[in-house]
Each structure stands twice: as C-alpha cells, then as structure tokens.
Design a protein around this motif. Structure first.
Motif, PDB file in Angstrom:
ATOM      1  N   CYS A   7       0.845  -1.185   0.000  1.00 53.12           N
ATOM      2  CA  CYS A   7       0.000   0.000   0.000  1.00 53.12           C
ATOM      3  C   CYS A   7       0.882   1.237   0.000  1.00 53.12           C
ATOM      4  CB  CYS A   7      -0.890   0.041   1.239  1.00 53.12           C
ATOM      5  SG  CYS A   7      -2.246  -1.142   1.181  1.00 53.12           S
TER       6      CYS A   7
ATOM      7  N   ALA B 262      -3.398   0.340  -3.615  1.00 52.35           N
ATOM      8  CA  ALA B 262      -2.842  -1.000  -3.430  1.00 52.35           C
ATOM      9  C   ALA B 262      -2.170  -1.504  -4.707  1.00 52.35           C
ATOM     10  CB  ALA B 262      -3.946  -1.970  -3.021  1.00 52.35           C
TER      11      ALA B 262
ATOM     12  N   ASP C 144      -8.244  -1.652  -4.442  1.00 51.76           N
ATOM     13  CA  ASP C 144      -8.115  -2.967  -3.819  1.00 51.76           C
ATOM     14  C   ASP C 144      -7.493  -3.927  -4.823  1.00 51.76           C
ATOM     15  OD1 ASP C 144     -10.120  -3.619  -5.590  1.00 51.76           O
ATOM     16  OD2 ASP C 144     -11.598  -4.096  -4.079  1.00 51.76           O
TER      17      ASP C 144
ATOM     18  N   TYR D 113      -7.351  -4.434   0.610  1.00 53.71           N
ATOM     19  CA  TYR D 113      -7.436  -2.999   0.397  1.00 53.71           C
ATOM     20  C   TYR D 113      -6.494  -2.306   1.383  1.00 53.71           C
ATOM     21  CZ  TYR D 113     -10.191  -2.665   4.654  1.00 53.71           C
ATOM     22  OH  TYR D 113     -10.588  -2.715   5.964  1.00 53.71           O
ATOM     23  N   CYS D 114      -6.339  -1.006   1.224  1.00 48.28           N
ATOM     24  CA  CYS D 114      -5.457  -0.236   2.098  1.00 48.28           C
ATOM     25  C   CYS D 114      -6.285   0.521   3.126  1.00 48.28           C
ATOM     26  CB  CYS D 114      -4.625   0.745   1.282  1.00 48.28           C
ATOM     27  SG  CYS D 114      -3.565  -0.088   0.085  1.00 48.28           S
TER      28      CYS D 114
ATOM     29  N   GLY E 174      -3.146   3.283   5.101  1.00 49.98           N
ATOM     30  CA  GLY E 174      -1.849   3.020   4.496  1.00 49.98           C
ATOM     31  C   GLY E 174      -1.312   1.617   4.695  1.00 49.98           C
ATOM     32  N   ARG E 175      -2.097   0.718   5.298  1.00 50.00           N
ATOM     33  CA  ARG E 175      -1.640  -0.657   5.560  1.00 50.00           C
ATOM     34  C   ARG E 175      -2.564  -1.646   4.851  1.00 50.00           C
ATOM     35  NH1 ARG E 175       2.282  -0.967   9.018  1.00 50.00           N
ATOM     36  NH2 ARG E 175       1.999  -3.202   9.323  1.00 50.00           N
ATOM     37  N   PRO E 176      -2.007  -2.682   4.233  1.00 52.16           N
ATOM     38  CA  PRO E 176      -2.848  -3.697   3.588  1.00 52.16           C
ATOM     39  C   PRO E 176      -3.700  -4.447   4.614  1.00 52.16           C
ATOM     40  CG  PRO E 176      -0.575  -3.839   2.828  1.00 52.16           C
ATOM     41  CD  PRO E 176      -0.583  -2.913   3.999  1.00 52.16           C
TER      42      PRO E 176
END
Length: 146
Positions: A81, A86, A109, A126-127, A130-132
């Motif tokens: 991300c 993503a 996503d 998805y993000c 900022g994190r998957p």
C-alpha cells in the motif's frame, strides 16, 4: 356514507398501485445493480467509465510504502500500500493449488484467485490507513456445472 366508501376504495386502489409500481422499480434497479438486468443508456456509460478507471489509481508519492504478506491454505499474496492505493506484488500458490489471477493495480483494492480441484479462494486486499488489510475472503466449492 356511500361517497365515503367510494373515496376509501379509490384511495386503497391508488395505494396498492403505488406500492406495486414501487416494487417493480426497486426490483428492476436492484437487478441492474447486481448485474442481473439489462444495462442501458446512462448506466452503460457509468459502467464503462468505472471499467476504464480500473487500474489507474495514482499513489501519493509522499506516502510511505507498506508491504504485507497474507498466507493461507492456498499459498500467499503479497500486497503493498502507498496511502490508499494498493499494488499486487505477488501471488504464490501452495502445493496442490494454482494461481488463477492476480490484479496488479494500482487500484483501491487487489484481488487474487486460487483454485484446487473444486475449491476456489478469492482474497481481496485494500489499504486501510496506508496498511494492507483483508477486505473479503471467499472460500467456495465449485459444483459440477461451474
């Protein structure tokens, strides 16, 4: 008294007709939204625009890149991300499984599909901040006709 009954009957008939028209409209719109009905005119234009935009998301260059690996029976999916965007970096199938598809992005996503015999797994990442994160994981058993 007869006039009141006539008004009441007319009002009741109008209410039943309005509910019937409303149900038909909602059913028709719902079918189109679920890809089960005909898409025409403006709806077709919107759908084509959405399909054209697929894979064209632009990452914020100032955002940090965060990579996560998601493991399961199927194997693993690696997603990065950058802000809200993503990227599908890799999808590795476990023994006995095969990778059917991997959406590379950039997009909002990423989807990856794995299969083994009659079993199919689709993972959507998805993000979030900022994190998957896994948004959806569908584990299906395909029938004889699928």
């Amino acid at each position: 008294m007869t006039r009141t009954v006539a008004y009441l009957a007319a009002w009741l008939a109008a209410a039943v007709a309005a509910v019937g028209v409303g149900l038909l409209a909602v059913t028709g719109v719902g079918a189109s939204v679920r890809d089960r009905g005909p898409i025409t005119g403006q709806e077709q234009y919107v759908q084509e625009a959405l399909e054209d935009a697929e894979g064209r998301a632009e990452a914020d260059p100032a955002a940090d890149r965060v990579t996560e690996t998601f493991d399961g029976d199927f194997g693993s999916v690696v997603v990065t991300c950058q802000g809200a965007v993503a990227f599908g970096d890799a999808a590795r199938a476990a023994p006995g499984w095969r990778r059917v598809s991997l959406e590379r992005g950039p997009d909002d996503d990423i989807d990856a599909v794995f299969a083994s015999g009659t079993r199919s797994i689709e993972i959507e990442v998805y993000c979030n901040a900022g994190r998957p994160r896994i948004g959806d994981l569908e584990d299906k058993t395909l029938g004889e006709e699928d």
